[in-house]
Design a protein around this motif. Structure first.
Motif, PDB file in Angstrom:
ATOM      1  N   UNK A  45      12.706  34.787  57.617  1.00 37.88           N
ATOM      2  CA  UNK A  45      11.475  34.010  57.561  1.00 37.88           C
ATOM      3  C   UNK A  45      10.478  34.615  58.542  1.00 37.88           C
ATOM      4  N   UNK A  46       9.391  35.148  57.995  1.00 37.82           N
ATOM      5  CA  UNK A  46       8.384  35.826  58.811  1.00 37.82           C
ATOM      6  C   UNK A  46       7.403  34.830  59.398  1.00 37.82           C
ATOM      7  N   UNK A  47       7.084  35.009  60.690  1.00 41.11           N
ATOM      8  CA  UNK A  47       6.039  34.191  61.300  1.00 41.11           C
ATOM      9  C   UNK A  47       4.691  34.884  61.098  1.00 41.11           C
ATOM     10  N   UNK A  48       3.618  34.192  61.416  1.00 39.31           N
ATOM     11  CA  UNK A  48       2.277  34.738  61.193  1.00 39.31           C
ATOM     12  C   UNK A  48       2.039  36.042  61.956  1.00 39.31           C
ATOM     13  N   UNK A  49       2.539  36.126  63.189  1.00 41.64           N
ATOM     14  CA  UNK A  49       2.359  37.347  63.991  1.00 41.64           C
ATOM     15  C   UNK A  49       3.037  38.549  63.341  1.00 41.64           C
ATOM     16  N   UNK A  50       4.222  38.340  62.796  1.00 37.76           N
ATOM     17  CA  UNK A  50       4.951  39.434  62.142  1.00 37.76           C
ATOM     18  C   UNK A  50       4.211  39.911  60.896  1.00 37.76           C
ATOM     19  N   UNK A  51       3.781  38.962  60.071  1.00 39.62           N
ATOM     20  CA  UNK A  51       3.054  39.327  58.850  1.00 39.62           C
ATOM     21  C   UNK A  51       1.749  40.049  59.186  1.00 39.62           C
ATOM     22  N   UNK A  52       1.062  39.577  60.211  1.00 36.04           N
ATOM     23  CA  UNK A  52      -0.183  40.201  60.625  1.00 36.04           C
ATOM     24  C   UNK A  52       0.048  41.625  61.131  1.00 36.04           C
ATOM     25  N   UNK A  53       1.083  41.819  61.952  1.00 35.57           N
ATOM     26  CA  UNK A  53       1.370  43.146  62.489  1.00 35.57           C
ATOM     27  C   UNK A  53       1.784  44.104  61.379  1.00 35.57           C
ATOM     28  N   UNK A  73      13.904  42.686  54.660  1.00 40.94           N
ATOM     29  CA  UNK A  73      14.424  41.574  55.457  1.00 40.94           C
ATOM     30  C   UNK A  73      15.596  41.982  56.339  1.00 40.94           C
ATOM     31  N   UNK A  74      16.466  42.831  55.835  1.00 42.16           N
ATOM     32  CA  UNK A  74      17.619  43.283  56.623  1.00 42.16           C
ATOM     33  C   UNK A  74      17.157  43.966  57.908  1.00 42.16           C
ATOM     34  N   UNK A  75      16.142  44.798  57.799  1.00 42.76           N
ATOM     35  CA  UNK A  75      15.630  45.501  58.976  1.00 42.76           C
ATOM     36  C   UNK A  75      15.008  44.502  59.946  1.00 42.76           C
ATOM     37  N   UNK A  76      14.263  43.532  59.432  1.00 40.31           N
ATOM     38  CA  UNK A  76      13.653  42.520  60.302  1.00 40.31           C
ATOM     39  C   UNK A  76      14.721  41.701  61.025  1.00 40.31           C
ATOM     40  N   UNK A  77      15.841  41.438  60.372  1.00 39.14           N
ATOM     41  CA  UNK A  77      16.948  40.747  61.050  1.00 39.14           C
ATOM     42  C   UNK A  77      17.472  41.575  62.216  1.00 39.14           C
ATOM     43  N   UNK A  78      17.587  42.888  62.035  1.00 38.15           N
ATOM     44  CA  UNK A  78      18.032  43.771  63.118  1.00 38.15           C
ATOM     45  C   UNK A  78      17.010  43.760  64.261  1.00 38.15           C
ATOM     46  N   UNK A  79      15.737  43.711  63.913  1.00 37.03           N
ATOM     47  CA  UNK A  79      14.676  43.626  64.931  1.00 37.03           C
ATOM     48  C   UNK A  79      14.809  42.318  65.717  1.00 37.03           C
ATOM     49  N   UNK A 123      -1.594  39.597  71.213  1.00 40.58           N
ATOM     50  CA  UNK A 123      -1.991  39.675  69.805  1.00 40.58           C
ATOM     51  C   UNK A 123      -1.361  40.873  69.113  1.00 40.58           C
ATOM     52  N   UNK A 124      -1.336  40.788  67.802  1.00 45.60           N
ATOM     53  CA  UNK A 124      -0.842  41.909  66.997  1.00 45.60           C
ATOM     54  C   UNK A 124      -1.730  43.129  67.168  1.00 45.60           C
ATOM     55  N   UNK A 125      -3.036  42.908  67.258  1.00 43.60           N
ATOM     56  CA  UNK A 125      -3.967  44.017  67.452  1.00 43.60           C
ATOM     57  C   UNK A 125      -3.682  44.741  68.766  1.00 43.60           C
ATOM     58  N   UNK A 126      -3.390  43.975  69.812  1.00 44.81           N
ATOM     59  CA  UNK A 126      -3.143  44.579  71.130  1.00 44.81           C
ATOM     60  C   UNK A 126      -1.881  45.428  71.137  1.00 44.81           C
ATOM     61  N   UNK A 148      10.053  49.186  56.448  1.00 41.58           N
ATOM     62  CA  UNK A 148      10.082  48.757  57.834  1.00 41.58           C
ATOM     63  C   UNK A 148      10.426  47.284  57.938  1.00 41.58           C
ATOM     64  N   UNK A 149      10.705  46.905  59.170  1.00 40.80           N
ATOM     65  CA  UNK A 149      10.944  45.506  59.499  1.00 40.80           C
ATOM     66  C   UNK A 149      10.355  45.241  60.866  1.00 40.80           C
ATOM     67  N   UNK A 150      10.013  43.993  61.113  1.00 36.09           N
ATOM     68  CA  UNK A 150       9.388  43.617  62.380  1.00 36.09           C
ATOM     69  C   UNK A 150       9.916  42.256  62.794  1.00 36.09           C
ATOM     70  N   UNK A 151      10.052  42.092  64.103  1.00 36.41           N
ATOM     71  CA  UNK A 151      10.289  40.766  64.663  1.00 36.41           C
ATOM     72  C   UNK A 151       9.399  40.609  65.878  1.00 36.41           C
ATOM     73  N   UNK A 152       8.729  39.472  65.936  1.00 38.04           N
ATOM     74  CA  UNK A 152       7.948  39.079  67.106  1.00 38.04           C
ATOM     75  C   UNK A 152       8.557  37.759  67.556  1.00 38.04           C
ATOM     76  N   UNK A 153       9.215  37.791  68.712  1.00 37.08           N
ATOM     77  CA  UNK A 153       9.958  36.632  69.203  1.00 37.08           C
ATOM     78  C   UNK A 153       9.394  36.198  70.541  1.00 37.08           C
ATOM     79  N   UNK A 154       9.127  34.912  70.668  1.00 38.27           N
ATOM     80  CA  UNK A 154       8.604  34.374  71.917  1.00 38.27           C
ATOM     81  C   UNK A 154       9.744  33.863  72.776  1.00 38.27           C
TER      82      UNK A 154
END
Length: 170
Positions: A45-53, A73-79, A123-126, A148-154
């Motif tokens: 499940x992608x959050x807004x920051x991940x989709x934006x990046x 999705x598999x790659x994003x899970x690894x992230x 931010x994703x831009x930063x 690719x895959x991405x994870x942005x975790x707070x």
């Protein structure tokens, strides 16, 4: 101390700093017929920051004539696993990159894998700007990848964001 010894010492210090800084990593697969013991993670499940990046990275790639990357999705899970590790251990690094890349190569039949990590960008831009200003990270973003895959975790304790972006050529 002679000039030669000073230069040697300085080179050693530069090597140590380089090896311990946040850098991009890459790995290449081999064409082996090993048994796949890893399982494919199909949901994420992608959050807004991940989709934006992801969109920003693809916009950048297409703006310089490269293909857009397909999210996996598999790659994003690894992230995400790596972000959780970094948060739990209070580090920003590429620990266990070999394990992550080998998993992606086995499960997805990837030919090569690259990884970018970052910490504490608001931010994703930063974070994209910082990666593009770093030669190793930029090389991954501009690399010969297809997915690719991405994870942005707070971090719940600090509110700071951890970023892991893994690229693969499949």
């Amino acid at each position: 101390m002679t000039m030669k010894k000073i230069m040697r010492t300085m080179m050693f210090v530069v090597m140590i700093i380089t090896m311990n800084s946040c850098s991009a990593d890459t790995a290449e697969g081999t064409d082996t017929n090993s048994v796949i013991l890893e399982t494919l993670n199909v949901t994420y499940t992608y959050n807004d920051s991940e989709l934006e990046l992801m969109q920003l990275i693809n916009n950048y790639r297409t703006s310089i004539g490269l293909n857009a990357l397909e999210k996996v999705n598999h790659i994003s899970n690894k992230c995400e696993e790596h972000n959780k590790y970094m948060i739990a251990n209070n580090v920003v690094d590429h620990s266990d990159f070999v394990s992550r890349s080998e998993n992606i190569m086995k499960v997805l039949a990837a030919k090569n894998v690259g990884e970018n990590v970052a910490y504490n960008y608001k931010t994703s831009e930063a974070v994209l700007k910082a990666w593009l200003e770093s030669p190793g990270h930029k090389k991954n973003i501009e690399g010969n990848y297809t997915h690719f895959g991405i994870s942005v975790t707070t971090d719940p304790a600090t509110g700071k964001k951890y970023y892991t972006n893994i690229f693969a050529r499949i």
